[in-house]
Design a protein around this motif. Structure first.
Motif, mmCIF file in Angstrom:
data_model
loop_
_atom_site.group_PDB
_atom_site.id
_atom_site.type_symbol
_atom_site.label_atom_id
_atom_site.label_comp_id
_atom_site.label_asym_id
_atom_site.label_seq_id
_atom_site.Cartn_x
_atom_site.Cartn_y
_atom_site.Cartn_z
ATOM 1 N N LYS A 11 -4.025 -10.543 2.967
ATOM 2 C CA LYS A 11 -2.859 -9.778 2.576
ATOM 3 C C LYS A 11 -2.751 -8.775 3.768
ATOM 4 O O LYS A 11 -3.446 -7.842 4.034
ATOM 5 C CB LYS A 11 -3.122 -9.014 1.249
ATOM 6 C CG LYS A 11 -1.930 -8.107 0.961
ATOM 7 C CD LYS A 11 -0.581 -9.053 0.412
ATOM 8 C CE LYS A 11 0.514 -8.204 0.412
ATOM 9 N NZ LYS A 11 1.698 -8.940 -0.043
ATOM 10 N N THR A 71 -3.540 -12.810 -9.978
ATOM 11 C CA THR A 71 -2.784 -12.939 -11.165
ATOM 12 C C THR A 71 -1.127 -13.074 -10.776
ATOM 13 O O THR A 71 -0.323 -13.626 -11.537
ATOM 14 C CB THR A 71 -2.636 -11.479 -11.892
ATOM 15 O OG1 THR A 71 -2.582 -10.417 -10.996
ATOM 16 C CG2 THR A 71 -4.052 -11.417 -12.447
ATOM 17 N N GLY A 72 -0.924 -13.027 -9.649
ATOM 18 C CA GLY A 72 0.457 -13.417 -9.074
ATOM 19 C C GLY A 72 1.404 -12.361 -9.007
ATOM 20 O O GLY A 72 2.576 -12.482 -8.766
ATOM 21 N N THR A 73 0.905 -11.046 -9.277
ATOM 22 C CA THR A 73 1.776 -9.972 -9.111
ATOM 23 C C THR A 73 2.031 -9.652 -7.745
ATOM 24 O O THR A 73 3.167 -9.038 -7.040
ATOM 25 C CB THR A 73 1.332 -8.713 -9.826
ATOM 26 O OG1 THR A 73 0.315 -8.265 -9.288
ATOM 27 C CG2 THR A 73 1.399 -8.807 -11.217
ATOM 28 N N LEU A 74 1.280 -9.989 -6.623
ATOM 29 C CA LEU A 74 1.518 -9.725 -5.379
ATOM 30 C C LEU A 74 1.350 -10.991 -4.604
ATOM 31 O O LEU A 74 0.473 -11.887 -4.941
ATOM 32 C CB LEU A 74 0.112 -8.935 -4.889
ATOM 33 C CG LEU A 74 0.342 -7.725 -3.498
ATOM 34 C CD1 LEU A 74 1.251 -6.892 -4.139
ATOM 35 C CD2 LEU A 74 -1.031 -7.079 -3.429
ATOM 36 N N GLN A 75 2.219 -11.028 -3.683
ATOM 37 C CA GLN A 75 2.307 -12.323 -2.973
ATOM 38 C C GLN A 75 1.403 -12.134 -1.561
ATOM 39 O O GLN A 75 1.367 -11.418 -1.006
ATOM 40 C CB GLN A 75 3.649 -12.546 -2.246
ATOM 41 C CG GLN A 75 4.646 -12.808 -3.403
ATOM 42 C CD GLN A 75 4.506 -14.284 -3.852
ATOM 43 O OE1 GLN A 75 4.084 -15.130 -3.381
ATOM 44 N NE2 GLN A 75 4.676 -14.254 -5.268
ATOM 45 N N LEU A 91 -5.743 -5.793 -16.952
ATOM 46 C CA LEU A 91 -5.826 -4.708 -15.900
ATOM 47 C C LEU A 91 -5.499 -3.223 -16.276
ATOM 48 O O LEU A 91 -6.178 -2.515 -16.000
ATOM 49 C CB LEU A 91 -4.849 -5.073 -14.791
ATOM 50 C CG LEU A 91 -5.151 -6.411 -14.145
ATOM 51 C CD1 LEU A 91 -4.039 -6.771 -12.960
ATOM 52 C CD2 LEU A 91 -6.593 -6.555 -13.474
ATOM 53 N N GLU A 92 -4.618 -3.283 -17.046
ATOM 54 C CA GLU A 92 -4.213 -1.884 -17.257
ATOM 55 C C GLU A 92 -3.802 -2.098 -19.073
ATOM 56 O O GLU A 92 -2.608 -2.681 -19.084
ATOM 57 C CB GLU A 92 -2.773 -1.551 -16.463
ATOM 58 C CG GLU A 92 -2.428 0.020 -16.843
ATOM 59 C CD GLU A 92 -3.274 0.846 -15.769
ATOM 60 O OE1 GLU A 92 -2.530 1.852 -15.723
ATOM 61 O OE2 GLU A 92 -4.155 0.332 -15.316
ATOM 62 N N LEU A 113 5.713 -10.562 -23.098
ATOM 63 C CA LEU A 113 5.678 -10.116 -21.686
ATOM 64 C C LEU A 113 4.474 -11.389 -20.985
ATOM 65 O O LEU A 113 4.702 -11.529 -19.925
ATOM 66 C CB LEU A 113 5.225 -8.844 -21.511
ATOM 67 C CG LEU A 113 5.051 -8.162 -20.031
ATOM 68 C CD1 LEU A 113 6.561 -8.242 -19.505
ATOM 69 C CD2 LEU A 113 4.789 -6.765 -20.339
ATOM 70 N N MET A 114 3.758 -11.688 -21.729
ATOM 71 C CA MET A 114 2.811 -12.638 -21.459
ATOM 72 C C MET A 114 3.140 -14.168 -21.679
ATOM 73 O O MET A 114 2.420 -15.035 -21.158
ATOM 74 C CB MET A 114 1.525 -12.512 -22.218
ATOM 75 C CG MET A 114 0.547 -11.333 -21.890
ATOM 76 S SD MET A 114 -0.518 -10.942 -23.515
ATOM 77 C CE MET A 114 -1.471 -12.394 -23.552
ATOM 78 N N GLY A 115 4.562 -14.194 -21.978
ATOM 79 C CA GLY A 115 4.937 -15.615 -22.028
ATOM 80 C C GLY A 115 4.986 -16.265 -23.238
ATOM 81 O O GLY A 115 4.998 -17.450 -23.168
#
Lengths: 411, 264
Positions: A11, A71-75, A91-92, A113-115
């Motif tokens: 990253k 987790t996919g929040t950051l590319q 995480l939080e 939110l978790m789908g």
């Protein structure tokens, strides 16, 4: 079966001379970033089904960045993350809770939110309510909750459905002890059912307890990866000795590795020297037995002058759980200043209240104690200086680790 | 684009519960609750009507209702309030939800969807209130009102397109968030909402057509006040423009979403 495979992940945060250049790049204009700052580079590892992997590293080493990319929040800027199942991340806890809504409504919202659909949550809402154990508060607005209650609800939702991979980031250190145990139990049960665990912690003991595999991340790269116990040893040694862990520290750990293999051997009275420090364990009978008086003697030769030297020891189990740890500073003592070349011997005597088993002796030497057992200059540290065995003698009337010698009375 | 739609459908439960939660949370512990949502724009109408009606009353041709100015004003404000709300909320959307986006993995497209949904809810409530006030003031609505359906869709596309572009830009260049409210305020006064188009000086009249909100607000006036269908040519142009802007917004949103979390 490989559930998660991280391949050459990296990253970089890019900065541009002007933000408008960044925007121009979205329209496929050829703009070069003015600077690239790599926070993580070349990370590769896999997580198998049912495997538990612990990640350690100092603040800013890149642990959170790694988790966010998994987790996919950051590319990722480079490399790939391949996931073969559903990831849940604690995480939080309590993220996205709305204070005006009741716990129940927030559960539906967080589940969404978790789908998950409402129907899916309908099926587990009773279980969630049950697990959170906050009684009638479940239908009160979240703003009336204590922080502990919020955590209870949040954890219950996050783990209501068994994920294929659970990511836990320090979050378990919140809430009261009883609930923590409950959480641990649930995590262990899921693990037995085949869930993989990715645990990030500053506490190596937690990782020793839960994980088979350990990863130590330093300055954005994998510094060491292997079985959890040895990676945690390496990490702790690195922490204690500052960042100047060189290859010799690693080789001393490898030497200990060889010692591990000899655990079947009977140590009666043990001694060992490692560089300037030599240690021996003695006791009256000549062998260690449950309940006998034992003495740990640590002799150090100092290579320069020190004003306030201290010597410490600890005992830990085979799996690395520390049973006891103290030093001359925390025990309230003060040794004398030493000159270069001088030797100092310190003895710790105590009744051996340990259950019959083999244990590891930890040894440390440092200068300048302050606060609650911190030292200005670490001089020597060995996670498992030597291995000793406590014999049964007679059949113990208890089981566990430490004899707490309870008094029994009837009424 | 289909991927966006698919994840929206999968997360519909989250979108709906977010809209409902927002609604509930905003009015929790207030006595009048959801009524406030209607009271605000109606109060605005009342103030304008009080201050401006005597100045402007004479200049509204074609309708012989003495409250015609109030009708005219309300129709325009109905359109404007949706426009301003969607843009205003999209503008700070990604910054406000930055923490959520950093911590939890979920399709980002749900965020603008929630904005659209809850703005639409406010809009429908305001529209119902408008019908009620029209009835009280003795204005009979004609069948032309059904034109509001396509008009609303076009207006939403326009607002969301502009909102997404500005919202994404605002993440990287925060000045955008400061400039937009000023521009919106000016835009409101450059659009014939509080005044009839007839009072615009002759030399500026040709410029008015470059204002997309002019076409929309005029269509709202046609449908609600004059009871006639909107002008087809104007409608076609504004539809094309709105769809174009929406596509631009979605394109920008997709291109930027990878970098958005980095900058938040």
């Amino acid at each position: 079966m490989t559930l998660l495979s991280v391949n050459n992940l990296g990253k970089a945060y890019r900065s541009y001379r002007s933000e408008w250049q960044r925007i121009a790049r979205w329209f496929y204009l050829p703009v070069k970033p003015s600077a690239e700052h790599w926070v993580l580079k070349g990370i590769s590892f896999t997580v198998e089904r049912g495997e538990a992997v612990g990640i350690v590293g100092q603040n800013g080493a890149g642990k959170s960045t790694l988790l966010k990319m998994i987790t996919g929040t950051l590319q990722p800027t480079q490399g790939q993350v391949q996931v073969g199942g559903r990831i849940a991340a604690i995480l939080e806890l309590g993220m996205g809770f709305n204070p005006e809504l009741s716990g129940r409504q927030n559960v539906y919202h967080a589940g969404g939110l978790m789908g998950f659909s409402f129907q899916q949550i309908d099926k587990v809402i009773a279980e969630i309510e049950d697990f959170a154990e906050i009684g009638a508060y479940f239908d009160e607005p979240v703003r009336t909750y204590s922080s502990g209650m919020q955590v209870r609800v949040a954890f219950s939702v996050a783990t209501a459905f068994r994920p294929d991979i659970l990511i836990v980031d320090e979050a378990l250190s919140v809430g009261d002890a009883r609930f923590q145990h409950k959480c641990m139990q649930r995590i262990r049960r899921y693990q037995q059912e085949g869930m993989s665990l990715l645990l990030v912690s500053h506490a190596p003991d937690t990782i020793r307890m839960f994980c088979q595999k350990g990863i130590y991340i330093k300055d954005g790269t994998i510094e060491k990866m292997g079985d959890a116990a040895s990676v945690m040893d390496y990490y702790q040694a690195a922490m204690v000795m500052g960042n100047a862990v060189d290859e010799s520290a690693e080789s001393s750990l490898i030497a200990d590795e060889a010692l591990h293999d000899n655990r079947d051997a009977k140590f009666v009275v043990v001694d060992k020297a490692s560089g300037p420090v030599s240690v021996n364990i003695t006791c009256e009978q000549g062998y260690l037995q449950m309940g006998s008086r034992m003495t740990v003697r640590i002799t150090t030769q100092f290579a320069s002058d020190w004003q306030d030297p201290h010597v410490g020891f600890g005992i830990r189990t085979k799996s690395g759980i520390v049973i006891y740890e103290a030093n001359t500073y925390t025990l309230g003592g003060k040794l004398r200043p030493v000159k270069c070349g001088e030797s100092l011997a310190v003895e710790f005597s105590f009744d051996c209240a340990l259950y019959p088993d083999t244990y590891e002796l930890m040894v440390g030497v440092a200068d300048g104690g302050y606060d609650r057992g911190s030292f200005k200059i670490p001089l020597f540290f060995d996670q498992s200086m030597l291995v000793f065995e406590v014999l049964a003698g007679s059949v113990p009337g208890w089981s566990g680790m430490v004899d707490i010698r309870p008094e029994v009375s009837f009424s | 684009m289909f991927a966006l739609l698919r994840s929206l459908i999968r997360y519909r439960g989250f979108v709906f519960s977010s809209i409902r939660n927002e609604f509930v949370a905003r009015f929790a512990r207030s006595r009048l609750g959801g009524l406030w949502m209607i009271i605000h724009p109606l109060a605005q109408v009342a103030i304008f009507a009080l201050v401006l009606s005597s100045v402007l009353a004479a200049k509204l041709p074609g309708i012989d209702n003495k409250y015609v100015y109030a009708l005219y004003l309300m129709s325009g404000i109905l359109a404007w309030s949706l426009f301003a709300e969607v843009i205003g909320r999209c503008l700070t959307l990604f910054i406000e939800k930055g923490n959520l986006m950093k911590k939890i993995s979920f399709p980002r497209i749900t965020l603008p969807a929630i904005v659209v949904g809850s703005s639409l809810l406010n809009y429908v409530l305001l529209f119902l209130a408008l019908l009620l006030v029209f009835a009280i003031l003795g204005h009979r609505s004609s069948l032309a009102v059904v034109w509001l359906l396509p008009l609303t869709v076009v207006l939403l596309a326009l607002s969301l397109g502009i909102g997404l572009v500005l919202g994404v830009l605002n993440v990287f260049v925060r000045d955008v968030g400061q400039v937009v409210p000023i521009v919106l305020q000016a835009w409101f006064w450059f659009t014939p909402i509080a005044y009839p188009v007839t009072i615009i000086p002759e030399q500026f009249k040709s410029l008015v057509v470059f204002n997309p909100m002019y076409s929309i607000v005029t269509a709202y006036h046609d449908v609600l006040v004059y009871g006639k269908a909107p002008e087809p040519q104007q409608l076609a142009i504004i539809t094309a423009l709105s769809v174009g802007l929406l596509l631009l917004g979605l394109f920008l949103f997709r291109r930027a979403s990878a970098e958005m979390v980095d900058a938040l």
